[in-house]
Design an enzyme around this catalytic site. Structure first.
Site, PDB file in Angstrom:
ATOM      1  N   HIS A  39     -15.362   5.632   9.431  1.00 13.56           N
ATOM      2  CA  HIS A  39     -15.009   5.948   8.035  1.00 13.56           C
ATOM      3  C   HIS A  39     -14.542   4.664   7.328  1.00 13.56           C
ATOM      4  O   HIS A  39     -14.993   4.349   6.232  1.00 13.56           O
ATOM      5  CB  HIS A  39     -13.894   7.004   8.023  1.00 13.56           C
ATOM      6  CG  HIS A  39     -13.205   7.163   6.713  1.00 13.56           C
ATOM      7  ND1 HIS A  39     -13.700   7.961   5.708  1.00 13.56           N
ATOM      8  CD2 HIS A  39     -12.062   6.609   6.226  1.00 13.56           C
ATOM      9  CE1 HIS A  39     -12.889   7.895   4.660  1.00 13.56           C
ATOM     10  NE2 HIS A  39     -11.888   7.082   4.951  1.00 13.56           N
TER      11      HIS A  39
ATOM     12  N   MET B  77      -8.399  17.217  -0.537  1.00 16.47           N
ATOM     13  CA  MET B  77      -9.331  17.565   0.542  1.00 16.47           C
ATOM     14  C   MET B  77      -8.606  18.031   1.803  1.00 16.47           C
ATOM     15  O   MET B  77      -7.419  17.794   1.978  1.00 16.47           O
ATOM     16  CB  MET B  77     -10.243  16.384   0.870  1.00 16.47           C
ATOM     17  CG  MET B  77      -9.523  15.167   1.412  1.00 16.47           C
ATOM     18  SD  MET B  77     -10.691  13.873   1.894  1.00 16.47           S
ATOM     19  CE  MET B  77     -11.394  14.563   3.387  1.00 16.47           C
TER      20      MET B  77
ATOM     21  N   TYR C  65      -9.193  13.814  -6.163  1.00 14.51           N
ATOM     22  CA  TYR C  65      -9.534  15.121  -5.598  1.00 14.51           C
ATOM     23  C   TYR C  65      -8.713  15.374  -4.345  1.00 14.51           C
ATOM     24  O   TYR C  65      -8.343  14.448  -3.639  1.00 14.51           O
ATOM     25  CB  TYR C  65     -11.028  15.244  -5.275  1.00 14.51           C
ATOM     26  CG  TYR C  65     -11.598  14.149  -4.391  1.00 14.51           C
ATOM     27  CD1 TYR C  65     -11.975  12.932  -4.923  1.00 14.51           C
ATOM     28  CD2 TYR C  65     -11.779  14.360  -3.027  1.00 14.51           C
ATOM     29  CE1 TYR C  65     -12.524  11.941  -4.123  1.00 14.51           C
ATOM     30  CE2 TYR C  65     -12.328  13.367  -2.223  1.00 14.51           C
ATOM     31  CZ  TYR C  65     -12.692  12.155  -2.777  1.00 14.51           C
ATOM     32  OH  TYR C  65     -13.221  11.175  -1.988  1.00 14.51           O
TER      33      TYR C  65
ATOM     34  N   ARG D 104       0.814  -1.222   0.000  1.00  7.78           N
ATOM     35  CA  ARG D 104       0.000   0.000   0.000  1.00  7.78           C
ATOM     36  C   ARG D 104       0.843   1.266   0.000  1.00  7.78           C
ATOM     37  O   ARG D 104       0.424   2.298  -0.497  1.00  7.78           O
ATOM     38  CB  ARG D 104      -0.939  -0.011   1.206  1.00  7.78           C
ATOM     39  CG  ARG D 104      -1.953  -1.151   1.086  1.00  7.78           C
ATOM     40  CD  ARG D 104      -2.975  -1.120   2.165  1.00  7.78           C
ATOM     41  NE  ARG D 104      -3.661   0.168   2.240  1.00  7.78           N
ATOM     42  CZ  ARG D 104      -4.451   0.532   3.235  1.00  7.78           C
ATOM     43  NH1 ARG D 104      -4.641  -0.286   4.243  1.00  7.78           N
ATOM     44  NH2 ARG D 104      -5.048   1.692   3.234  1.00  7.78           N
TER      45      ARG D 104
HETATM   46  O1  76R Z   1      -6.203   2.455   5.758  1.00  8.16           O
HETATM   47  C1  76R Z   1      -7.239   1.771   5.924  1.00  8.16           C
HETATM   48  O2  76R Z   1      -7.822   1.134   5.019  1.00  8.16           O
HETATM   49  C2  76R Z   1      -7.817   1.798   7.281  1.00  8.16           C
HETATM   50  C3  76R Z   1      -9.009   2.633   7.358  1.00  8.16           C
HETATM   51  C4  76R Z   1      -8.874   3.978   6.676  1.00  8.16           C
HETATM   52  C5  76R Z   1      -8.135   5.096   7.083  1.00  8.16           C
HETATM   53  C6  76R Z   1      -7.230   5.268   8.283  1.00  8.16           C
HETATM   54  C7  76R Z   1      -9.559   4.319   5.453  1.00  8.16           C
HETATM   55  C8  76R Z   1     -10.353   3.449   4.745  1.00  8.16           C
HETATM   56  N1  76R Z   1      -9.270   5.624   5.152  1.00  8.16           N
HETATM   57  C9  76R Z   1      -8.404   6.132   6.108  1.00  8.16           C
HETATM   58  C10 76R Z   1      -7.863   7.413   6.158  1.00  8.16           C
HETATM   59 MN1  76R Z   1     -10.160   6.736   3.702  1.00  8.16          MN
HETATM   60  N2  76R Z   1     -10.987   7.785   2.219  1.00  8.16           N
HETATM   61  C11 76R Z   1     -11.010   9.164   2.157  1.00  8.16           C
HETATM   62  C12 76R Z   1     -11.950   9.538   1.144  1.00  8.16           C
HETATM   63  O3  76R Z   1     -14.827  11.620   0.090  1.00  8.16           O
HETATM   64  C13 76R Z   1     -14.695  11.632   1.328  1.00  8.16           C
HETATM   65  O4  76R Z   1     -15.672  11.878   2.102  1.00  8.16           O
HETATM   66  C14 76R Z   1     -13.364  11.390   1.911  1.00  8.16           C
HETATM   67  C15 76R Z   1     -12.348  10.954   0.845  1.00  8.16           C
HETATM   68  C16 76R Z   1     -12.437   8.366   0.572  1.00  8.16           C
HETATM   69  C17 76R Z   1     -13.438   8.255  -0.554  1.00  8.16           C
HETATM   70  C18 76R Z   1     -11.831   7.279   1.267  1.00  8.16           C
HETATM   71  C19 76R Z   1     -12.076   5.949   0.983  1.00  8.16           C
HETATM   72  N3  76R Z   1      -9.211   8.407   4.382  1.00  8.16           N
HETATM   73  C20 76R Z   1      -8.266   8.462   5.361  1.00  8.16           C
HETATM   74  C21 76R Z   1      -7.767   9.828   5.468  1.00  8.16           C
HETATM   75  C22 76R Z   1      -6.669  10.324   6.420  1.00  8.16           C
HETATM   76  C23 76R Z   1      -7.315  10.897   7.652  1.00  8.16           C
HETATM   77  C24 76R Z   1      -6.340  11.264   8.737  1.00  8.16           C
HETATM   78  O5  76R Z   1      -5.260  10.679   8.801  1.00  8.16           O
HETATM   79  O6  76R Z   1      -6.664  12.165   9.540  1.00  8.16           O
HETATM   80  C25 76R Z   1      -8.460  10.569   4.544  1.00  8.16           C
HETATM   81  C26 76R Z   1      -8.302  12.042   4.244  1.00  8.16           C
HETATM   82  C27 76R Z   1      -9.376   9.676   3.887  1.00  8.16           C
HETATM   83  C28 76R Z   1     -10.273  10.051   2.918  1.00  8.16           C
HETATM   84  N4  76R Z   1     -11.051   4.996   3.013  1.00  8.16           N
HETATM   85  C29 76R Z   1     -10.968   3.735   3.554  1.00  8.16           C
HETATM   86  C30 76R Z   1     -11.730   4.899   1.808  1.00  8.16           C
HETATM   87  C31 76R Z   1     -12.062   3.517   1.579  1.00  8.16           C
HETATM   88  C32 76R Z   1     -12.792   3.000   0.333  1.00  8.16           C
HETATM   89  C33 76R Z   1     -11.600   2.798   2.658  1.00  8.16           C
HETATM   90  C34 76R Z   1     -11.724   1.294   2.906  1.00  8.16           C
HETATM   91  C35 76R Z   1     -10.565   0.560   2.314  1.00  8.16           C
HETATM   92  C36 76R Z   1     -10.803  -0.925   2.300  1.00  8.16           C
HETATM   93  O7  76R Z   1     -11.153  -1.467   3.352  1.00  8.16           O
HETATM   94  O8  76R Z   1     -10.649  -1.502   1.215  1.00  8.16           O
END
Ligand code: 76R
Length: 246
Positions: A170, A145, A143, A129
């Protein structure tokens, strides 16, 4: 002061968006066009990493007016990314490309949900990853954010435990789309204008809408997320680009 979460960084990312200047392209002579097409072939092959450990690269055709092409690079060394930009700018193809947008960031995993895993384990199990191959899916969505800092909705003033809980939910929503959407989160605090870049890959654009819509209702996005421009496109083979131009 609330405590920052530790993050683990992987490869650097450059999302290099270009627009084709059709007026300029039509004004080129046959020889100049051929030179641009030849340059395109050599550039795209120069962008391909020599091995999967050296980086990854994907070319996309972007829908709508915001850009025509996306050159999406992941590399261990940011210097390489800089060389790619100038290689394109200096080439005969660069003559007909303008640059409506670009984004520089670094692949980031946060440790919100990684309790009890050692640093070593994280590095081996998460190498895939942190050093991502471009997923074999035809559609991309990118995008940038931020996490909001406004009144009581200030992500950076919440406790680590609150953020962990929010990221857990999330992750649960995100995981429902595990089959349909592959996501690469890149961090860009101090590197570019927003705090994160989100790059999603899928077999068609609909899962992007479904996933992002569902996430809007989740507190982590509903209360805390602000978004930049969205770019959606499909994977482009170099011969398709030649066809597009010729
Ligand atoms: O890494 C991991 O899979 C563990 C859970 C996880 C984290 C820590 C995770 C899962 N994300 C994480 C962190 Mn995410 N993610 C976004 C967006 O559009 C929006 O509303 C937000 C944009 C999407 C679409 C998305 C998708 N994620 C983050 C962070 C960092 C936050 C911080 O550190 O403060 C951001 C900014 C962010 C934003 N996230 C997932 C997804 C998806 C699809 C998953 C599940 C992955 C899987 O299980 O296959």
């Amino acid at each position: 002061m609330s405590e920052a979460i530790e993050t683990i960084e992987g490869w650097y990312a450059l999302h290099d968006f270009r627009r084709i200047d059709w007026t300029r392209w039509r004004g080129l002579s046959e020889t100049e066009r051929q030179a641009a097409l030849d340059a395109m072939h050599s550039i795209v092959s120069a962008y391909q990493p020599s091995s999967p450990d050296a980086g990854s690269f994907g070319l996309y055709s972007i829908l709508g007016h915001k850009a025509d092409l996306l050159f999406c690079h992941f590399r261990p060394d940011p210097k390489t990314l800089g060389e790619f930009e100038t290689m394109l700018d200096k080439s005969p193809l660069g003559l007909v490309l303008t640059r409506p947008y670009s984004y520089f960031s670094v692949v980031e995993l946060s440790k919100y949900l990684a309790r009890g895993i050692s640093e070593d384990q994280i590095h081996t199990t998460l190498k895939r990853r942190l050093e991502p191959a471009i997923p074999d899916r035809p559609y991309v969505c990118f995008y940038p954010m931020n996490k909001r800092r406004q009144g009581s909705d200030n992500w950076y003033m919440t406790t680590r435990e609150e953020r962990r809980e929010l990221m857990k939910n999330h992750g649960i929503i995100g995981h429902k789309y595990h089959e349909d959407v592959i996501q690469i989160i890149t961090g860009s605090q101090g590197l570019d204008d927003w705090e994160w870049g989100v790059t999603l890959f899928a077999n068609d654009p609909l899962p992007f809408k479904k996933l992002i819509y569902e996430m809007r209702f989740d507190e982590a996005s509903a209360r805390f997320a602000d978004f930049g421009p969205f770019y959606v496109g499909s994977r482009l083979a170099v011969q398709d680009l030649a066809q597009l131009l010729s």
